[in-house]
Write an enzyme that holds these catalytic residues in place. Structure first.
Site, PDB file in Angstrom:
ATOM      1  N   SER A   1       0.856  -1.197   0.000  1.00 16.89           N
ATOM      2  CA  SER A   1       0.000   0.000   0.000  1.00 16.89           C
ATOM      3  C   SER A   1       0.884   1.236   0.000  1.00 16.89           C
ATOM      4  CB  SER A   1      -0.864   0.010   1.264  1.00 16.89           C
ATOM      5  OG  SER A   1      -1.519   1.248   1.426  1.00 16.89           O
TER       6      SER A   1
ATOM      7  N   TYR B   1      -1.874   0.160  10.889  1.00 19.20           N
ATOM      8  CA  TYR B   1      -2.073  -0.279   9.500  1.00 19.20           C
ATOM      9  C   TYR B   1      -0.813   0.019   8.687  1.00 19.20           C
ATOM     10  CZ  TYR B   1      -3.833  -0.826   4.769  1.00 19.20           C
ATOM     11  OH  TYR B   1      -3.984  -1.227   3.448  1.00 19.20           O
TER      12      TYR B   1
HETATM   13  P1  NDP Z   1     -11.818  -5.664   0.551  1.00 18.99           P
HETATM   14  O1  NDP Z   1     -12.272  -5.471   1.937  1.00 18.99           O
HETATM   15  O2  NDP Z   1     -12.765  -5.383  -0.555  1.00 18.99           O
HETATM   16  O3  NDP Z   1     -11.233  -7.148   0.357  1.00 18.99           O
HETATM   17  C1  NDP Z   1     -10.446  -7.751   1.352  1.00 18.99           C
HETATM   18  C2  NDP Z   1     -10.325  -9.235   1.060  1.00 18.99           C
HETATM   19  O4  NDP Z   1      -9.464  -9.812   2.053  1.00 18.99           O
HETATM   20  C3  NDP Z   1     -11.657  -9.955   1.140  1.00 18.99           C
HETATM   21  O5  NDP Z   1     -11.755 -10.864   0.071  1.00 18.99           O
HETATM   22  C4  NDP Z   1     -11.584 -10.696   2.459  1.00 18.99           C
HETATM   23  O6  NDP Z   1     -12.274 -11.925   2.350  1.00 18.99           O
HETATM   24  C5  NDP Z   1     -10.085 -10.972   2.569  1.00 18.99           C
HETATM   25  N1  NDP Z   1      -9.698 -11.188   3.959  1.00 18.99           N
HETATM   26  C6  NDP Z   1      -9.682 -10.288   4.975  1.00 18.99           C
HETATM   27  N2  NDP Z   1      -9.350 -10.885   6.126  1.00 18.99           N
HETATM   28  C7  NDP Z   1      -9.139 -12.198   5.834  1.00 18.99           C
HETATM   29  C8  NDP Z   1      -8.774 -13.319   6.609  1.00 18.99           C
HETATM   30  N3  NDP Z   1      -8.550 -13.229   7.923  1.00 18.99           N
HETATM   31  N4  NDP Z   1      -8.656 -14.525   5.993  1.00 18.99           N
HETATM   32  C9  NDP Z   1      -8.876 -14.625   4.674  1.00 18.99           C
HETATM   33  N5  NDP Z   1      -9.232 -13.605   3.887  1.00 18.99           N
HETATM   34  C10 NDP Z   1      -9.359 -12.396   4.460  1.00 18.99           C
HETATM   35  O7  NDP Z   1     -10.521  -4.738   0.407  1.00 18.99           O
HETATM   36  P2  NDP Z   1      -9.464  -4.505  -0.783  1.00 18.99           P
HETATM   37  O8  NDP Z   1      -9.786  -5.325  -1.957  1.00 18.99           O
HETATM   38  O9  NDP Z   1      -9.334  -3.058  -0.946  1.00 18.99           O
HETATM   39  O10 NDP Z   1      -8.150  -5.027  -0.066  1.00 18.99           O
HETATM   40  C11 NDP Z   1      -7.273  -5.974  -0.642  1.00 18.99           C
HETATM   41  C12 NDP Z   1      -5.846  -5.638  -0.244  1.00 18.99           C
HETATM   42  O11 NDP Z   1      -5.492  -4.374  -0.794  1.00 18.99           O
HETATM   43  C13 NDP Z   1      -5.611  -5.506   1.273  1.00 18.99           C
HETATM   44  O12 NDP Z   1      -4.380  -6.119   1.578  1.00 18.99           O
HETATM   45  C14 NDP Z   1      -5.532  -4.001   1.482  1.00 18.99           C
HETATM   46  O13 NDP Z   1      -4.746  -3.670   2.604  1.00 18.99           O
HETATM   47  C15 NDP Z   1      -4.868  -3.584   0.184  1.00 18.99           C
HETATM   48  N6  NDP Z   1      -5.011  -2.176  -0.178  1.00 18.99           N
HETATM   49  C16 NDP Z   1      -6.245  -1.625  -0.375  1.00 18.99           C
HETATM   50  C17 NDP Z   1      -6.353  -0.305  -0.744  1.00 18.99           C
HETATM   51  C18 NDP Z   1      -7.654   0.378  -0.908  1.00 18.99           C
HETATM   52  O14 NDP Z   1      -7.673   1.623  -0.953  1.00 18.99           O
HETATM   53  N7  NDP Z   1      -8.753  -0.335  -1.055  1.00 18.99           N
HETATM   54  C19 NDP Z   1      -5.150   0.509  -0.986  1.00 18.99           C
HETATM   55  C20 NDP Z   1      -3.917  -0.164  -0.719  1.00 18.99           C
HETATM   56  C21 NDP Z   1      -3.862  -1.471  -0.358  1.00 18.99           C
HETATM   57  P3  NDP Z   1     -13.246 -12.541   3.468  1.00 18.99           P
HETATM   58  O15 NDP Z   1     -13.830 -11.408   4.254  1.00 18.99           O
HETATM   59  O16 NDP Z   1     -14.246 -13.343   2.689  1.00 18.99           O
HETATM   60  O17 NDP Z   1     -12.365 -13.412   4.285  1.00 18.99           O
HETATM   61  C1  8X3 Z   2      -5.065   1.594   1.764  1.00 20.33           C
HETATM   62  C2  8X3 Z   2      -4.781   2.983   1.332  1.00 20.33           C
HETATM   63  O1  8X3 Z   2      -4.272   5.328   2.111  1.00 20.33           O
HETATM   64  O2  8X3 Z   2      -6.080   4.159   3.234  1.00 20.33           O
HETATM   65  O3  8X3 Z   2      -3.902   0.873   1.981  1.00 20.33           O
HETATM   66  O4  8X3 Z   2      -3.807   3.587   3.664  1.00 20.33           O
HETATM   67  S1  8X3 Z   2      -4.737   4.047   2.663  1.00 20.33           S
END
Ligand code: NDP
Ligand code: 8X3
Length: 253
Positions: free
Chosen positions: A140, A153
């Site tokens: 991220s 985070y």
């Molecule tokens: P979502 O919340 O849409 O998706 C998160 C996914 O992670 C879900 O499929 C969830 O599945 C899975 N997950 C969470 N906890 C667990 C667990 N304990 N075991 C298995 N699966 C898990 O968020 P994003 O798609 O945005 O996030 C995906 C990645 O991208 C993360 O690592 C996030 O930190 C990163 N990210 C996101 C950004 C954003 O702005 N959205 C920016 C930068 C990075 P389920 O609940 O079914 O288990």
């Molecule tokens: C998710 C993006 O800017 O909320 O990793 O940390 S931010």
């Protein structure tokens, strides 16, 4: 010809789901994982209709025994994993450290750091056996800089940054590529999860600018994994045009 296999963690939503679809559309068979089995079943049904082979594995990346058992019990026809996308992760809360909720901290550290480690620990030997593979870690912008109230985070995503570099060194002699993709603001369920289900507060995060969408990150992952054998993309930081840092946005009033 045998199709390549990708294992995507967190395929039930957001970036993981979009990546699953993108890879399936581009000739991969997919192992989809997450905790919400109903979503996994629906996605599997949908992709299979289009001719993709799909294995759905419902487990919590925080529980080492579940991760180990899921990988060790892979049917032979699914063991040749070419690409691992370590995507499952979350933010929980946004508050000053001295006011932080320790349950939120544990959830983030256990998922973003230990979960990624467990999955990599059990999947990478399969790649090492074959002398090839590609691991994509979703970091991220929060792993490149620290912003107010982002403390834990940001620390977990800095850990992903360090682990990416560490695994690249360790996997080097095994011919395994390691890439980190670091997004800025992507509208997914991320903020709803961060704010413990408060959809109104979550929606405000994306107001006044064109945020990234999950498919933008899926495109970057597809680009990284489709380079020639001798090329590795170490790191991609991918931001909305209207975002300069974790907290500085060009928002319309
Ligand atoms: P979502 O919340 O849409 O998706 C998160 C996914 O992670 C879900 O499929 C969830 O599945 C899975 N997950 C969470 N906890 C667990 C667990 N304990 N075991 C298995 N699966 C898990 O968020 P994003 O798609 O945005 O996030 C995906 C990645 O991208 C993360 O690592 C996030 O930190 C990163 N990210 C996101 C950004 C954003 O702005 N959205 C920016 C930068 C990075 P389920 O609940 O079914 O288990
Ligand atoms: C998710 C993006 O800017 O909320 O990793 O940390 S931010």
């Amino acid at each position: 010809m045998k199709k390549k296999i990708a294992l995507i963690t967190g395929a039930t939503s957001g970036i993981g789901e979009a990546t699953t679809r993108r890879l399936a559309d581009n000739g991969f068979d997919v192992i989809i994982t997450g905790r919400r089995s109903d979503r996994l079943t629906n996605l599997k049904g949908e992709l299979e209709k289009n001719g993709t082979r799909v294995l759905d594995l419902c487990f919590d990346v925080r529980v080492e025994s579940e991760v180990k058992s899921a990988v060790e019990n892979l049917p032979d026809s699914w063991k040749d994993i070419d690409v691992l996308v370590n995507n499952a992760g979350l933010a929980a809360g946004l508050s000053a450290l001295q006011e932080g909720d320790t349950d939120d901290w544990n959830r983030m550290i256990d998922t973003n750091v230990k979960g990624l480690l467990y999955v990599t620990r059990y999947v990478s030997p399969l790649m090492i056996e074959r002398g090839k593979g590609h691991i994509i870690n979703i970091g991220s912008i929060a792993g490149k800089e620290v912003y107010p109230n982002g403390n834990v985070y940001c620390a977990t995503k800095h850990a992903v940054d360090a682990l990416t570099k560490g695994m690249r060194i360790d996997m080097l002699r095994h011919n395994i590529k390691v890439t980190q993709v670091c997004p800025g603001a992507v509208e997914t369920e991320f903020s709803v999860v961060r704010f413990h289900g408060d959809e109104v507060r979550a929606a405000k995060v994306y107001e006044g600018f064109d945020n990234l969408i999950a498919e933008d990150i899926a495109d970057c992952i597809l680009f990284a994994i489709s380079r020639p054998d001798h090329v590795n993309i170490n790191d991609m930081t991918v931001m909305p045009t209207a975002q300069a840092t974790g907290t500085i946005f060009n928002k319309k009033p």
